[in-house]
Scaffold this active site. Sequence first.
Site, PDB file in Angstrom:
ATOM      1  CD  GLU A 263      -1.966  -7.729  -1.144  1.00  0.00           C
ATOM      2  OE1 GLU A 263      -2.214  -8.940  -1.327  1.00  0.00           O
ATOM      3  OE2 GLU A 263      -2.683  -6.816  -1.578  1.00  0.00           O
ATOM      4  NE  ARG A 478      -6.166   3.526  -6.524  1.00  0.00           N
ATOM      5  CZ  ARG A 478      -6.064   2.199  -6.610  1.00  0.00           C
ATOM      6  NH1 ARG A 478      -7.016   1.429  -6.127  1.00  0.00           N
ATOM      7  NH2 ARG A 478      -5.015   1.645  -7.185  1.00  0.00           N
ATOM      8  CE  LYS A 488       0.028  -6.134  -6.420  1.00  0.00           C
ATOM      9  NZ  LYS A 488      -0.506  -6.471  -5.119  1.00  0.00           N
TER      10      LYS A 488
END
Length: 767
Positions: A263, A478, A488
């Site tokens: 993104e 992950r 973020k």
Amino acid sequence: GLFTGIGLSEAKARETLRNGALSALLRRAVLQARSALGPALDKATGTLLYNTAARLKDPKHLGFLVDYIARREILTDLQLSAALEYVRSHPLEPVDVADFERACGVGVCITPEQIEEAVEAVISKHRAELLAERYHFNMGLLMGEARNQLRWADGKTIKNEVDLQVLHLLGPKTEADLEKKPKVAKARLAPAEKQKVAVVENGDIGAETQSLLEQLRGEALKFHKPGENYKTEGYVVTPNTMALLKQHLAITGGQVRTRFPPEPNGILHIGHAKAINFNFGYAKANGGVCFLRYDDTNPEKEEEKYFTAIREMVEWLGYQPYAVTHASDYFDQLYTWALELIRRGQAYVCHQKVEEIKGHNPPPSPWRDRPVEESLLLFEDMRKGKFGEGEATLRMKLVMEDGKMDPVAYRVKFTPHHRTGDKWCIYPTYDYTHCLCDSIEHITHSLCTKEFQARRSSYFWLCNALDVYCPVQWEYGRLNLLYTVVSKRKIIRLVETGAVRDWDDPRLFTLTALRRRGFPPEAINNFCARVGVTVAQATMEPHLLEACAREVLNEHAPRAMAVLEPLKVTITNFPAPQALEVLVPNFPADESRGFHKVPFHQTVYIEETDFREEADKGYKRLAPGQPVGLRHTGYIITVQNVIKDVSGRVIELEVTCTKSDVAEKPKAFIHWVSVPLACEVRLYERLFLHKNPEDPSEVPGGFLSDLNPDSLRVVHNALVDSSVQSARPFDKFQFERLGYFSVDPDSEQGKMVFNRTVTLKEDPGKA
């Protein structure tokens, strides 16, 4: 009783009962076989039934296979394996019976004479080796070659025939035959041939293993081949699947295709490095291609700087995208498909508020069954901007694996898009967009982290609901790092509060920050290789990443000398009227890689910590009565006079020098600078004090309360030798005895700035 009746032990029967799905399948198989063969089933038949139930991927073929077992047309495990592989490879019904029977050896009768002839031919072929090695010869080779000639022959019968004919040729075993064959020592690889990549065990590095590309080639054994998506467990096969896969292969030519779909609303971090390495690396390892696709479906949070930075980081890590695409490239097609989904009764316009449909148990939508025509009109009104934000959504009719019902496909947002402008005021969601973009780009392997596993069912459902090519989603664990935050939102809070300067502050673990700090891309890729391609989540210590950086920098960072806390030293008997030139090897361990010149003058500067007025026991550097060597000069200096300021602080030393070839060897050699450049040096430590700053049990006050007050120390008046004066931002050096440093972009004419990447050795307190 049913299970023990087919030959299972009591323990095996109880173990089977604990697996509900297996128990149900086996019960069906046994009851079906009993209806054909009667209540008493022999153990061989029971074993075949159990293996069928345990290994069958698609239960719809159970009855078909049990019929063959009951009719005694599938008699061996070899035939059963072939049958299971056939139905897995041919998922559509009806099964081509003639082709199936041919593939499984149904009706094939192997006579004892055929077995005898086949074994005879194999023994004749290896007769010379057999006579030479006798019973030390690998008899498995004979078995294997005979089996290759007679695929459906009984293994035991072949073994008995091999044993008989070998005995006939060689006679009974002698004492020499009974002795163990001496082991042949394996040739050892030279150190240069070994792969210096390691496995991670419990957050630490273990034994040496393969490179990332080799690991990814290994993953290919688990993944489906292009066009064989249907062989993946859980993949949904529809009447159109095989035709769509055929079209897909015609377009891709059987090429592996992956994609990295970030993104564009933030900067990539260390976790993304694993995703980049996995997606681009897997494609590369298997001769395929990887797309860089921006998931730009949320215009409120997207900025051009993020698009630029993401591509820059992908290329910095050494990968070139096959194509750079955007989800917005496909907005027209996605909208057309949304209309089709409504027409097929698989989507509807809903007016529940966002708050109402959050969580896993929201109330069912009262608009779920509204007429198709009504939803089509309302969706058109959404597109025309007749609904406000939050007043209407398009929802898909499915229940996801995590229990979430009817995920949203489109929502209203009156925000201009950076690429499409004001054309749209409705934007698709990740759940709707992702799989369809994969389909459009004919992705073969949609690789994503484990948190997306709950979306796999919706991924398959949506492609099949629209009758378009359906890729396969594969999940992997992950990568997380301790002593940091990567979200973020939290990085933005750190910037807003002034805890860090920006997304590229070298104390962060964003990729731009790691580059600025001086981490080479090869080190990050090596770190990802050491973590490995695992399904389990990996949480790593930062010192493992630092160790990878040291390995690369030791090989590639040329040496220079710098002094962080300068102490002036005047050589009173300097042997020349002006500065001498000293040759310093760029890489002392390999002088063939060149030298650089540094001036050596009457005035030099050393580290304050390299001088003491009194030499303690064990102290080996400069002190009155204790000389030291100056690295690379060929001179040894001895203190003659210590000059102090009014406060008693040592501000200068007066020394004499002696050629090292006529003086006694000193206890130590120290670094120095002469006619130096002034520079600023930034020394970094961990940003947070605790391993898990986001864990309330570890840090009750929240991550902002856990900041390390000593995470940055700026040395404003450091000195560095003039050999680095032409260096550019991101150039890397080893400052002898101090660590590895990188030129910061803040550097200006006359004032260079260096970031310390890592120390020369790992700090034991951090390990």
